[in-house]
Design an enzyme around this catalytic site. Sequence first.
Site, PDB file in Angstrom:
ATOM      1  N   GLU A 275       0.829  -1.215   0.000  1.00 48.20           N
ATOM      2  CA  GLU A 275       0.000   0.000   0.000  1.00 48.20           C
ATOM      3  C   GLU A 275       0.858   1.258   0.000  1.00 48.20           C
ATOM      4  OE1 GLU A 275      -3.948  -1.394   2.549  1.00 48.20           O
ATOM      5  OE2 GLU A 275      -2.618   0.119   3.372  1.00 48.20           O
ATOM      6  N   ARG A 291      -2.418 -10.836   2.596  1.00 50.26           N
ATOM      7  CA  ARG A 291      -3.573 -11.687   2.297  1.00 50.26           C
ATOM      8  C   ARG A 291      -4.112 -11.368   0.899  1.00 50.26           C
ATOM      9  NH1 ARG A 291      -5.410  -7.176   5.100  1.00 50.26           N
ATOM     10  NH2 ARG A 291      -6.926  -5.968   3.885  1.00 50.26           N
TER      11      ARG A 291
HETATM   12  C1  MV4 Z   1      -1.588   8.559   6.305  1.00 47.61           C
HETATM   13  C2  MV4 Z   1      -2.324   9.664   5.840  1.00 47.61           C
HETATM   14  C3  MV4 Z   1      -1.627  10.839   5.587  1.00 47.61           C
HETATM   15  N1  MV4 Z   1      -0.300  10.891   5.791  1.00 47.61           N
HETATM   16  N2  MV4 Z   1      -0.270   8.670   6.484  1.00 47.61           N
HETATM   17  C4  MV4 Z   1      -5.284   5.631   6.979  1.00 47.61           C
HETATM   18  C5  MV4 Z   1      -5.319   4.151   6.882  1.00 47.61           C
HETATM   19  C6  MV4 Z   1      -3.923   3.686   7.020  1.00 47.61           C
HETATM   20  N3  MV4 Z   1      -3.686   2.553   6.198  1.00 47.61           N
HETATM   21  C7  MV4 Z   1      -3.105   4.860   6.609  1.00 47.61           C
HETATM   22  N4  MV4 Z   1      -3.969   5.996   6.627  1.00 47.61           N
HETATM   23  C8  MV4 Z   1      -3.498   7.227   6.370  1.00 47.61           C
HETATM   24  N5  MV4 Z   1      -2.157   7.383   6.523  1.00 47.61           N
HETATM   25  C9  MV4 Z   1       0.356   9.806   6.236  1.00 47.61           C
HETATM   26  N6  MV4 Z   1       1.683   9.896   6.432  1.00 47.61           N
HETATM   27  C10 MV4 Z   1      -3.700   9.524   5.641  1.00 47.61           C
HETATM   28  C11 MV4 Z   1      -4.303   8.300   5.917  1.00 47.61           C
HETATM   29  C12 MV4 Z   1      -5.717   8.230   5.650  1.00 47.61           C
HETATM   30  C13 MV4 Z   1      -6.223   7.419   4.619  1.00 47.61           C
HETATM   31  C14 MV4 Z   1      -5.408   6.623   3.849  1.00 47.61           C
HETATM   32  C15 MV4 Z   1      -5.910   5.822   2.844  1.00 47.61           C
HETATM   33  C16 MV4 Z   1      -7.258   5.861   2.556  1.00 47.61           C
HETATM   34  C17 MV4 Z   1      -8.111   6.642   3.293  1.00 47.61           C
HETATM   35  C18 MV4 Z   1      -7.613   7.425   4.344  1.00 47.61           C
HETATM   36  C19 MV4 Z   1      -8.463   8.234   5.070  1.00 47.61           C
HETATM   37  C20 MV4 Z   1      -7.963   9.002   6.088  1.00 47.61           C
HETATM   38  C21 MV4 Z   1      -6.591   9.003   6.377  1.00 47.61           C
END
Ligand code: MV4
Length: 449
Positions: A275, A291
Amino acid sequence: MFNKILIANRGEIALRVLRAAKELGIGTVAVHSTADAEAMHVRLADESVCIGPPAARDSYLNIHQIVAACEITGADAIHPGYGFLSENAKFAEILEAHNITFIGPRAEHIRLMGDKIEAKRTARRLGIPVVPGSEGAVTEEAEAKRIAAEIGYPVIIKASAGGGGRGMKVARDEDEMEIALHTARTEAGAAFGDDAVYIEKYLEKPRHIEVQVVGDGVDKAVHLGERDCSLQRRHQKVWEEANSPALNTEERERIGMICAKAIAEMGYSGAGTIEFLYEDGEFYFIEMNTRLQVEHPVTEAITDIDLVNEQIRVASGGGLSVRQDEIRFHGHAIECRINAEDPRTFVPSPGTITHFHTPGGVGVRVDSGCYTGYRIPPYYDSLIGKLIVHGRNRVECLMRLRRALDEFVVDGINTTLPLFQDLVANQDIANGEYDIHWLEKYLAAKSQG
Ligand code: MV4
C-alpha cells in the site's frame, strides 16, 4: 497438488476460493457457524462442518475447531480468505505444526508486516520509497518534536500494532504534539496491548494506490499492477479501480518493478498487497497486507490472471504460472462493494432478501453468496456482494457500470446500490479526480441537502 482444501471463511470470498479449488479438481470443505447453515458456500462445497455459534470468536476465529474440522475431513490445506484468521501468524504456525498447509505467506512474513514499524524498516531496506518520518518507535516528547521539526508539520502519529486507520493522531504544530503523542500511545496500549508509535509526515491530499504482488516463496515474484482505492468511508473501501486514473504507464512499471524486486528478495510466498499514498507524482509506502484482498477482482479483470489459482499453485509448490514479461494490462475495471446498509446513514440492514437479481452481459462479474430468500445474519460485516465491471477503457467501463447498476435488484433490505448510482453520475468520478478525502466530503455535502 492438494487433495482437499478447507475454506476458513464465509460469504462471497468463501465462494471465490471454492470456485478456484473446483477448477483445479481439488475437493472443498466449508466450515460455518450455526448462523450460516443456509449459506451458499455451505451448499456448494463438497463437505461442510459446523464449527460453532454465530459470534466469530467462537466459530470463524476458533482455531481449535477449524483444525479439528480439517482433521475430521482429511483436508490438507486451508485457505483463510480475508479478515478472520488470514493475517494471524500464530494460526499459520499452528497449521504448520499439524502438517496442514496454510495457503498464504510464511508466518514470519505475516508477523513482520503486522508490525508497522518493522514493515516500514523492511520496505526502506528493500528500496521501496517510504513516508519521511521516525526510523523506529518514538516515546519521548522531545524526540517527537525534534523529528517533526526536521520533516515539517503537519505530522501523523501511528500505532505500530495498528493499521487500516486504527490508532492515528495528527499534530498540526508543536503545540499539538504533546497531546497527540500521549493520546496515540495511550490508545495504542489500550487497543493493541502495544503502545509503540511512530511518526510520519502527514500528507494532506494523497490517493491510496496499492500494488498487487505474488511471490513464489523462493526467489521469483511478479507485480500485477496497481489498484486505486482512494474512495473510502471511515477506512472502509467503497469503490476500487484498476488501473489508477492518476498513473501513467511509466509510473506503473517503475513502482511495480520496485515492488516485485523487493518481494522476490524477501522470498515472500503467495499474494500480497503493498500500500502506498500517492501525492504530487511520488509514492510513499505505508503498509503491506499479507492476504488476498476484497478488491482483487479488478486486478484479475485487467490481467486475466486468477489470483486464488496462483495462491494455491504457489502454496502447493507449483510456482508462479507467469513471468513478468508475460503479463499484460488491458482495459479498465471498477469494483463496487454492495453492502447491506442504508445508503445515506450506512446503518447495517440485515434481514431477508425477498428478490435478488444480478446483472450480466459482456464485462460484468458479480461475486456474491446471496440469493432470493437468503437471510443476512446480523453477526458479520455487511458486504453482500461485489459488482466488477471491465471495459476496453475507463469511459466504456463507466458506461457498462451504469448499465449493470440499473439491472441489479436487491429487495427486502437496504443496500448501498443507490450510492453507486450517484457516483457513476458524478463529474469528478468521471474525470478520475478524487483523493482519499473526496468521498467523505461528498457524503457530508449530500447530507446537508
Ligand atoms: C496517512 C495519511 C496521511 N499521511 N499517512 C489511513 C489508513 C492507514 N492505512 C493509513 N492511513 C493514512 N495514513 C500519512 N503519512 C492519511 C491516511 C488516511 C487514509 C489513507 C488511505 C485511505 C483513506 C484514508 C483516510 C484518512 C486518512
